[in-house]
Design a protein around this motif. Structure first.
Motif, mmCIF file in Angstrom:
data_model
loop_
_atom_site.group_PDB
_atom_site.id
_atom_site.type_symbol
_atom_site.label_atom_id
_atom_site.label_comp_id
_atom_site.label_asym_id
_atom_site.label_seq_id
_atom_site.Cartn_x
_atom_site.Cartn_y
_atom_site.Cartn_z
ATOM 1 N N ALA A 151 53.973 42.378 33.741
ATOM 2 C CA ALA A 151 53.216 43.468 33.474
ATOM 3 C C ALA A 151 52.218 43.478 34.399
ATOM 4 C CB ALA A 151 52.712 43.698 32.274
ATOM 5 N N CYS A 152 52.352 42.725 35.593
ATOM 6 C CA CYS A 152 51.202 42.265 36.540
ATOM 7 C C CYS A 152 50.500 43.835 36.948
ATOM 8 C CB CYS A 152 51.719 41.756 37.834
ATOM 9 S SG CYS A 152 52.486 40.046 37.565
ATOM 10 N N THR A 153 49.143 43.801 37.011
ATOM 11 C CA THR A 153 48.330 44.830 36.992
ATOM 12 C C THR A 153 48.315 45.425 38.430
ATOM 13 O OG1 THR A 153 46.296 43.444 37.329
ATOM 14 C CG2 THR A 153 46.952 43.973 35.308
ATOM 15 N N LYS A 229 55.438 31.934 34.663
ATOM 16 C CA LYS A 229 55.602 32.419 33.178
ATOM 17 C C LYS A 229 56.907 32.261 32.642
ATOM 18 C CE LYS A 229 56.049 36.613 31.904
ATOM 19 N NZ LYS A 229 55.831 38.045 31.669
ATOM 20 N N SER A 264 44.303 36.117 33.912
ATOM 21 C CA SER A 264 44.266 36.843 32.924
ATOM 22 C C SER A 264 44.006 38.344 33.119
ATOM 23 C CB SER A 264 43.012 36.351 31.768
ATOM 24 O OG SER A 264 43.062 37.008 30.570
ATOM 25 N N ASP A 265 43.032 38.515 34.153
ATOM 26 C CA ASP A 265 42.887 39.964 34.471
ATOM 27 C C ASP A 265 44.252 40.633 35.071
ATOM 28 O OD1 ASP A 265 40.285 39.692 33.564
ATOM 29 O OD2 ASP A 265 39.491 39.228 35.242
ATOM 30 N N ARG A 267 47.158 39.879 34.184
ATOM 31 C CA ARG A 267 48.228 39.770 33.177
ATOM 32 C C ARG A 267 49.447 38.847 33.672
ATOM 33 N NH1 ARG A 267 48.263 46.005 30.786
ATOM 34 N NH2 ARG A 267 45.961 46.353 30.262
ATOM 35 N N ARG A 268 48.909 37.710 34.262
ATOM 36 C CA ARG A 268 50.310 37.068 34.738
ATOM 37 C C ARG A 268 50.982 36.095 33.633
ATOM 38 N NH1 ARG A 268 52.899 37.171 39.136
ATOM 39 N NH2 ARG A 268 52.548 34.998 39.550
ATOM 40 N N GLY A 269 50.278 35.909 32.649
ATOM 41 C CA GLY A 269 51.037 35.397 31.526
ATOM 42 C C GLY A 269 51.013 33.981 31.483
#
Length: 426
Positions: A151-153, A229, A264-265, A267-269
């Motif tokens: 879900a990488c931003t 991840k 975290s920003d 969304r790397r997990g």
């Protein structure tokens, strides 16, 4: 009818073009390498970065200007990610979405006859075992799954490739066996994220690697990019698989940033510490492992302190290959709503990392000067000679050898991107 295919982007996209060509050849449509003689031109697009987007947009515009009588078909990720722009720049172009490759002959024939055909949308149809056309057949690409669990931003590719769809190990092994029997000496297992393989089907990447490597023949296996991840719970088994003598001692493990806040920003997990643990295990178990990683410079929330953490990380892990990208907004990506880092800051950070990158990779390569390496000759060099790969997948320039052969060479010189050698024995 004669068709010219031009491909942009990753190994996965190259395989898509091979499938398009294979489908066309099965339908007695000629594939040529001279655009001037083509009746139909297919541009298989990549959309992962803004510079690549600009290249493909310019290419499509120039083709329409320079070859007004030729029919043009656009394929690849742009079809799914940005159909509005594609319609604007190429109103008379047909489309082949990346999940509609089985319709390639139908689209080409209709386009040649003057129709504008546009096929897009998702499909669960397998890309393994389908017809492929490869010019020399030495390097054979197998798409082991399509889509991802991420879900990488910053990413727009996932909008084109969709949710994870893993293909059966038995089918992948069957295609690999056939390719080796037909002369392939390198099997490349590729995906948007090979570490996600089997999460939807219950199979495992480590088992897949071993089954392909255990096939008869003299060849090597290269495993494509793995998201940290998705490797966390299977590190030991993947290490064991990569230890196989027919598998390159190589991992592509993108980190993107050395800052936990930025990760975290994004969304790397995963965290930096988890990444470091993975790398440490690989280097401990496979000392000659080549580590490739990706870094995004100037993510919108990256502060000077975050950037310094990235520099510190690179100096600790010393990757043999570092793919640098300047952050730029991508269509539909979550981070595109954020304010970009000022251009002068981006330029300064990018320049600094480029210098570090060159120094690290040059230092890594120079350590191999004087060593004897068993290399696999995989392609002709663009400036003469041949390009071979060490067991750690480092490119080596060598003369007077046969394509597809294993030879012993002595490393005589090194640059930041490749090694030079002289032949010891064939």
């Amino acid at each position: 009818m004669k068709v010219y295919i031009e491909t942009y982007g990753c190994t996965f996209n190259q395989a898509d073009s091979q499938i398009i060509a294979g489908v066309l050849k099965e339908n007695e449509i000629d594939i040529i390498d001279n655009i001037e003689d083509a009746d139909v031109i297919i541009i298989n697009t990549c959309y992962v970065k803004l510079p690549t987007e600009n290249k493909v947009v310019y290419k499509i515009q120039q083709l329409q200007k320079n070859f007004p009588d030729k029919k043009i078909i656009v394929g690849g990720c742009m079809v799914e990610i940005d159909p509005e722009k594609l319609e604007k720049i190429g109103p008379n172009c047909s489309w082949i979405g990346p999940h509609q490759l089985n319709k390639s002959a139908e689209i080409v024939n209709a386009t040649y006859c003057g129709d504008v055909i546009r096929e897009s949308g998702f499909s669960k149809e397998s890309k393994v075992g389908v017809p492929k056309f490869v010019e020399d057949g030495l390097i054979h690409i197998i798409q082991i799954c399509e889509g991802c669990l991420g879900a990488c931003t910053f990413c727009c590719t996932r909008f084109a490739r969709g949710p994870l769809n893993s293909y059966p190990i038995s089918d992948i092994v069957g295609e690999a066996r056939k390719a080796i029997e037909n002369g392939a000496c390198e099997i490349q297992l590729t995906a948007q994220d090979t570490a996600a393989f089997g999460r939807d089907s219950g199979e495992k990447l480590s088992d897949l690697i071993k089954e392909v490597a255990n096939l008869e023949g003299d060849f090597r296996v290269r495993v494509g990019m793995m998201h940290p991840k998705n490797i966390l719970n299977d590190v030991d088994e993947i290490i064991d698989a990569i230890k196989h003598p027919k598998v390159y001692d190589f991992i592509h493990l993108p980190i993107q940033s050395g800052s936990d806040k930025v990760l975290s920003d994004m969304r790397r997990g995963h965290t930096v510490e988890q990444y470091m643990d993975i790398v440490s295990k690989f280097k401990s178990e496979i000392p000659d492992i080549t580590l490739a990683t990706d870094i995004i410079v100037g993510y919108p929330t990256e502060s000077d302190e975050d950037f310094d953490l990235t520099v510190d990380l690179l100096e600790k892990i010393k990757p043999s290959l570092i793919h640098l990208s300047k952050y730029q907004h991508r269509k539909g990506a979550i981070s595109s709503s954020l304010q970009e880092v000022p251009p002068e800051v981006m330029k300064k950070r990018s320049k600094f990392l480029s210098e570090i990158k060159s120094q690290i990779t040059a230092d890594e390569n120079v350590q191999l000067v004087g060593s004897i390496q068993n290399v696999l000759v995989v392609e002709k060099g663009s400036k003469g000679g041949f390009i071979a790969k060490t067991n750690s997948y480092i490119p080596v320039i060598v003369d007077d050898v046969e394509l597809g052969s294993f030879v012993k060479v002595k490393i005589t010189d090194a640059t930041a991107t490749y090694l030079k050698s002289e032949l010891v024995e064939k």
